[in-house]
Motif scaffolding. Structure first.
Motif, PDB file in Angstrom:
ATOM      1  N   LEU A  90      11.159  -7.096  -4.692  1.00 40.42           N
ATOM      2  CA  LEU A  90      11.682  -8.444  -4.458  1.00 40.42           C
ATOM      3  C   LEU A  90      10.548  -9.450  -4.313  1.00 40.42           C
ATOM      4  O   LEU A  90      10.621 -10.569  -4.852  1.00 40.42           O
ATOM      5  N   SER A  91       9.479  -9.063  -3.614  1.00 40.12           N
ATOM      6  CA  SER A  91       8.346  -9.962  -3.429  1.00 40.12           C
ATOM      7  C   SER A  91       7.706 -10.329  -4.759  1.00 40.12           C
ATOM      8  O   SER A  91       7.345 -11.487  -4.994  1.00 40.12           O
ATOM      9  N   GLU A  92       7.574  -9.346  -5.646  1.00 42.58           N
ATOM     10  CA  GLU A  92       6.987  -9.607  -6.963  1.00 42.58           C
ATOM     11  C   GLU A  92       7.886 -10.493  -7.811  1.00 42.58           C
ATOM     12  O   GLU A  92       7.415 -11.338  -8.582  1.00 42.58           O
ATOM     13  N   GLU A  93       9.207 -10.330  -7.630  1.00 41.22           N
ATOM     14  CA  GLU A  93      10.155 -11.108  -8.431  1.00 41.22           C
ATOM     15  C   GLU A  93      10.178 -12.574  -8.029  1.00 41.22           C
ATOM     16  O   GLU A  93      10.219 -13.463  -8.887  1.00 41.22           O
ATOM     17  N   ILE A  94      10.127 -12.849  -6.728  1.00 41.22           N
ATOM     18  CA  ILE A  94      10.255 -14.237  -6.260  1.00 41.22           C
ATOM     19  C   ILE A  94       8.920 -14.840  -5.806  1.00 41.22           C
ATOM     20  O   ILE A  94       8.854 -16.023  -5.485  1.00 41.22           O
ATOM     21  N   ASN A  95       7.858 -14.011  -5.786  1.00 36.73           N
ATOM     22  CA  ASN A  95       6.524 -14.442  -5.350  1.00 36.73           C
ATOM     23  C   ASN A  95       6.573 -15.085  -3.968  1.00 36.73           C
ATOM     24  O   ASN A  95       5.990 -16.132  -3.714  1.00 36.73           O
ATOM     25  N   GLU A  96       7.293 -14.441  -3.070  1.00 34.24           N
ATOM     26  CA  GLU A  96       7.382 -14.866  -1.673  1.00 34.24           C
ATOM     27  C   GLU A  96       7.183 -13.640  -0.777  1.00 34.24           C
ATOM     28  O   GLU A  96       7.423 -12.507  -1.199  1.00 34.24           O
ATOM     29  N   ASN A  97       6.735 -13.880   0.459  1.00 38.17           N
ATOM     30  CA  ASN A  97       6.693 -12.793   1.426  1.00 38.17           C
ATOM     31  C   ASN A  97       8.106 -12.273   1.663  1.00 38.17           C
ATOM     32  O   ASN A  97       9.056 -13.070   1.778  1.00 38.17           O
ATOM     33  N   GLU A 115       3.432  -8.968   1.483  1.00 39.54           N
ATOM     34  CA  GLU A 115       2.914 -10.317   1.297  1.00 39.54           C
ATOM     35  C   GLU A 115       2.774 -10.632  -0.185  1.00 39.54           C
ATOM     36  O   GLU A 115       2.306  -9.815  -0.969  1.00 39.54           O
ATOM     37  N   ALA A 116       3.185 -11.835  -0.537  1.00 40.76           N
ATOM     38  CA  ALA A 116       3.101 -12.285  -1.923  1.00 40.76           C
ATOM     39  C   ALA A 116       1.675 -12.709  -2.255  1.00 40.76           C
ATOM     40  O   ALA A 116       0.809 -12.808  -1.376  1.00 40.76           O
ATOM     41  N   SER A 117       1.436 -12.984  -3.539  1.00 40.32           N
ATOM     42  CA  SER A 117       0.090 -13.336  -3.984  1.00 40.32           C
ATOM     43  C   SER A 117      -0.243 -14.796  -3.729  1.00 40.32           C
ATOM     44  O   SER A 117      -1.411 -15.181  -3.791  1.00 40.32           O
ATOM     45  N   GLN A 118       0.748 -15.621  -3.436  1.00 40.46           N
ATOM     46  CA  GLN A 118       0.470 -17.036  -3.227  1.00 40.46           C
ATOM     47  C   GLN A 118      -0.395 -17.243  -1.988  1.00 40.46           C
ATOM     48  O   GLN A 118      -0.331 -16.492  -1.021  1.00 40.46           O
ATOM     49  N   GLN A 119      -1.211 -18.305  -2.014  1.00 37.57           N
ATOM     50  CA  GLN A 119      -2.158 -18.539  -0.937  1.00 37.57           C
ATOM     51  C   GLN A 119      -1.474 -19.151   0.291  1.00 37.57           C
ATOM     52  O   GLN A 119      -1.862 -18.869   1.428  1.00 37.57           O
ATOM     53  N   LEU A 120      -0.473 -19.991   0.087  1.00 42.58           N
ATOM     54  CA  LEU A 120       0.179 -20.683   1.193  1.00 42.58           C
ATOM     55  C   LEU A 120       1.481 -19.977   1.533  1.00 42.58           C
ATOM     56  O   LEU A 120       2.428 -19.987   0.755  1.00 42.58           O
ATOM     57  N   ALA A 121       1.512 -19.336   2.694  1.00 43.91           N
ATOM     58  CA  ALA A 121       2.715 -18.640   3.126  1.00 43.91           C
ATOM     59  C   ALA A 121       2.672 -18.494   4.640  1.00 43.91           C
ATOM     60  O   ALA A 121       1.605 -18.384   5.237  1.00 43.91           O
ATOM     61  N   VAL A 122       3.841 -18.531   5.245  1.00 39.59           N
ATOM     62  CA  VAL A 122       3.947 -18.313   6.681  1.00 39.59           C
ATOM     63  C   VAL A 122       4.136 -16.822   6.936  1.00 39.59           C
ATOM     64  O   VAL A 122       5.023 -16.199   6.364  1.00 39.59           O
TER      65      VAL A 122
END
Length: 200
Positions: A90-97, A115-122
């Protein structure tokens, strides 16, 4: 063994888990509806065994023993092994934690995270309990469990985490109805004010 005393101790630990900065003896006594004298004696005992620590003058916070126990419990949950491939997909599909949330009473505990690959995440800390009414996962669980939803709606207190937390019972009931109709839940800055809006 006094079951009531054990129950009070667990209530104190659950309460302090929501107040990482610590709470005064007066707050503990008032918010948990405990006599001041017995609250003082209980806190002294909990400090002595290391599950609570003094965070300031007559101010108490979770101690290292409680934190270690919480992490051990999270690590022992075998559900994480089953859920992890789905969390990763799911994380890979939506690129979210993505998080695995487990209900415990009127709270949800985040037991695992991808954790997703994006730099900005809570990043929400694992093992950190949150009331059902402040998170998307908690609202989703309650919305599809009428008995649980009623327990939340009739509880003596709905804690306000941010200015956007749903503490109005009519609004929370309407939110449960909306979740059941659309089939998913979102949080709109209700648990962490920076999150507006987010899934999770």
């Amino acid at each position: 063994m006094n079951a009531a005393r054990i129950d009070r101790a667990l209530s104190v630990l659950g309460y302090l888990a929501h107040h990482h900065e610590g709470r005064s003896l007066t707050h503990l006594s008032n918010d948990l509806s405990l006599p001041m004298s017995s609250t003082h004696d209980l806190m002294q005992a909990l400090v002595e065994i290391g599950v609570v620590r003094l965070a300031g003058p007559r101010t108490y916070a979770l101690g290292p023993r409680a934190v270690g126990l919480a992490l051990s419990i999270v690590d022992s949950v075998q559900l994480r092994e089953v859920a992890r491939p789905f969390l990763r997909e799911l994380s890979e599909e939506i690129n979210e934690n993505t998080y695995l949330a487990v209900r415990s009473g009127n709270e949800v505990i985040y037991a695992d995270r991808i954790e997703a690959s994006q730099q900005l995440a809570v990043v929400i800390r694992l093992g950190d309990p949150r009331p059902l009414h402040v998170t998307a996962a908690g609202k989703l669980i309650a919305a599809f469990n009428p008995d649980l939803a009623n327990r939340v709606l009739t509880s003596s207190r709905l804690e306000q985490y941010t200015p956007f937390t749903l503490t109005n019972r009519a609004a929370l009931r309407a939110e449960y109805d909306a979740i059941r109709q659309r089939g998913y839940s979102v949080t709109d800055g209700e648990s962490v004010e920076a999150l507006k809006p987010r899934f999770g």
